[in-house]
Design a protein around this motif. Sequence first.
Motif, PDB file in Angstrom:
ATOM      1  N   SER A 276       0.823  -1.204   0.000  1.00 51.12           N
ATOM      2  CA  SER A 276       0.000   0.000   0.000  1.00 51.12           C
ATOM      3  C   SER A 276       0.859   1.257   0.000  1.00 51.12           C
ATOM      4  N   LEU A 277       2.092   1.157   0.495  1.00 54.41           N
ATOM      5  CA  LEU A 277       2.986   2.306   0.543  1.00 54.41           C
ATOM      6  C   LEU A 277       3.812   2.458  -0.731  1.00 54.41           C
ATOM      7  N   ALA A 278       4.188   1.350  -1.341  1.00 50.32           N
ATOM      8  CA  ALA A 278       5.130   1.394  -2.458  1.00 50.32           C
ATOM      9  C   ALA A 278       4.539   2.112  -3.664  1.00 50.32           C
ATOM     10  N   ASN A 279       5.286   3.073  -4.195  1.00 55.46           N
ATOM     11  CA  ASN A 279       4.909   3.718  -5.452  1.00 55.46           C
ATOM     12  C   ASN A 279       5.333   2.877  -6.646  1.00 55.46           C
ATOM     13  N   LEU A 280       6.363   2.065  -6.451  1.00 58.68           N
ATOM     14  CA  LEU A 280       6.888   1.233  -7.530  1.00 58.68           C
ATOM     15  C   LEU A 280       7.529  -0.008  -6.933  1.00 58.68           C
ATOM     16  N   VAL A 281       7.225  -1.169  -7.497  1.00 60.84           N
ATOM     17  CA  VAL A 281       7.850  -2.436  -7.091  1.00 60.84           C
ATOM     18  C   VAL A 281       8.853  -2.822  -8.169  1.00 60.84           C
ATOM     19  N   VAL A 282      10.086  -3.118  -7.760  1.00 60.77           N
ATOM     20  CA  VAL A 282      11.132  -3.466  -8.722  1.00 60.77           C
ATOM     21  C   VAL A 282      11.563  -4.905  -8.496  1.00 60.77           C
ATOM     22  N   GLN A 283      11.535  -5.690  -9.578  1.00 61.03           N
ATOM     23  CA  GLN A 283      12.000  -7.080  -9.550  1.00 61.03           C
ATOM     24  C   GLN A 283      13.153  -7.209 -10.536  1.00 61.03           C
ATOM     25  N   MET A 304       5.117  -1.797 -11.636  1.00 61.11           N
ATOM     26  CA  MET A 304       6.322  -2.614 -11.490  1.00 61.11           C
ATOM     27  C   MET A 304       7.356  -2.307 -12.568  1.00 61.11           C
ATOM     28  N   VAL A 305       8.610  -2.509 -12.210  1.00 62.52           N
ATOM     29  CA  VAL A 305       9.698  -2.677 -13.172  1.00 62.52           C
ATOM     30  C   VAL A 305      10.195  -4.102 -12.998  1.00 62.52           C
ATOM     31  N   VAL A 306      10.164  -4.890 -14.064  1.00 61.87           N
ATOM     32  CA  VAL A 306      10.651  -6.272 -14.009  1.00 61.87           C
ATOM     33  C   VAL A 306      11.678  -6.467 -15.115  1.00 61.87           C
ATOM     34  N   THR A 307      12.513  -7.458 -14.934  1.00 62.27           N
ATOM     35  CA  THR A 307      13.509  -7.765 -15.958  1.00 62.27           C
ATOM     36  C   THR A 307      12.972  -8.805 -16.938  1.00 62.27           C
ATOM     37  N   VAL A 325      12.510  -4.555 -18.682  1.00 58.52           N
ATOM     38  CA  VAL A 325      13.841  -4.125 -19.120  1.00 58.52           C
ATOM     39  C   VAL A 325      14.808  -5.296 -19.051  1.00 58.52           C
ATOM     40  N   GLU A 326      15.930  -5.147 -19.694  1.00 56.95           N
ATOM     41  CA  GLU A 326      16.968  -6.173 -19.606  1.00 56.95           C
ATOM     42  C   GLU A 326      17.580  -6.153 -18.196  1.00 56.95           C
ATOM     43  N   ILE A 329      22.174  -2.882 -15.262  1.00 55.63           N
ATOM     44  CA  ILE A 329      22.100  -1.734 -14.352  1.00 55.63           C
ATOM     45  C   ILE A 329      21.538  -0.502 -15.049  1.00 55.63           C
ATOM     46  N   ASP A 330      22.082  -0.154 -16.208  1.00 59.56           N
ATOM     47  CA  ASP A 330      21.645   1.066 -16.894  1.00 59.56           C
ATOM     48  C   ASP A 330      20.176   0.996 -17.294  1.00 59.56           C
ATOM     49  N   ALA A 331      19.723  -0.180 -17.730  1.00 61.40           N
ATOM     50  CA  ALA A 331      18.328  -0.336 -18.145  1.00 61.40           C
ATOM     51  C   ALA A 331      17.380  -0.166 -16.960  1.00 61.40           C
ATOM     52  N   ILE A 332      17.758  -0.712 -15.822  1.00 63.48           N
ATOM     53  CA  ILE A 332      16.929  -0.579 -14.616  1.00 63.48           C
ATOM     54  C   ILE A 332      16.905   0.884 -14.172  1.00 63.48           C
ATOM     55  N   THR A 333      18.054   1.547 -14.215  1.00 65.81           N
ATOM     56  CA  THR A 333      18.117   2.962 -13.856  1.00 65.81           C
ATOM     57  C   THR A 333      17.201   3.797 -14.742  1.00 65.81           C
TER      58      THR A 333
END
Length: 377
Positions: A276-283, A304-307, A325-326, A329-333
Amino acid sequence: MNIVIIGPAYPFRGGLASFNERMAVELQNEGHQVVIYTFTVQYPAFLFPGKTQYSEDPAPTDLKIIRKVNTVNPFNWIKIGREIRKQQPDLVLTRYWLPFMGPSLGTILRCIKRNKKTKIITLLDNIIPHEKRIGDKLLTRYFVKPIDAFVSMASSVQNDLKQFDTVKPRVLTPHPIFDNFGLPVSRAEAAEFLKVDSEAKYMMFFGLIRDYKGLDLLLKAFAQSKAKGSVRLIIAGEYYSNQEQYEKLIDELNLREFIFQYSYFIKNSEVKYFFSLANLVVQPYKDATQSGVTQIAYQFDAPMVVTNVGGLPEMIPDGKIGFVVEPEIDAITQAIDTYFNDDLEQKFRVNFEEEKKKYSWAHLNRSLLDLYNQIKE
């Protein structure tokens, strides 16, 4: 039908137990009789890197759960197999996620099949494990032989199955939404529970921390992100890998002041506060099949951002409820910066309602029963 589920359930914790219990409830709601056989001993200590295998949540009140299966005692396997065989269930459902389970489950299922009535379907979480060991394929082949049909929840798992079987019925159906963690709470309530500022923005890494899940990639991406000044990172989950290496990396990247860590297994009753707090979930996974974290995020409409590994891209339509994204590091950024700089949260959140329709428990059960009917007598 009379259905037996064999696998993790209360008092054991984790996504597999939650899944089995939720599936059982849905089957009962559809009129089937269901019993879950779970473990007295699930893992020996050397295979379990966490602090405890047991749940701190209350026991389900609407399920019949029998604790009898001992994964390290061959005499127990034969006993349980004979016990279930005598019950003459129409269907046995079991899970497969780790080759260690192959001997115990494979033996139990062989015993059950001797009644010439029961059909056996397995739900494959992984058929090739993320963390490989010598003998994995041998143990998996032993497990696969008595199975009548297979359910995969990611196309990568469906493809991996071909190494062990190419002829038995199978179906690919998505992991249903984890809707058993409660409803969203207000941002203020979530922030109060987690003891953080409700006005700040947060991205979150959630779940058991193993090396293949790529927390190191996320930390390095966050360190070079333009969003670092205004966004905080929540790391929520118990370390199953060497925590010291991640703590060292946090310090080397000067991220300590930007991170909130909750380094313990998140109880079912607490999950709603984090999502409920997270603005974005990253996997930022380096390797994956399907992910229960994705399906919890669906429940809470969390972008979400997922690979682009395993089944993750199948679950996230790129640019609609998140980014794919792949695993670099750069793609996740770039994905993190685009999301926060372009203020995409509300745009993504409104798209969840339509996407959720694909991931119902009723859909999973229809797939199971259709598969059941494909199995030859």
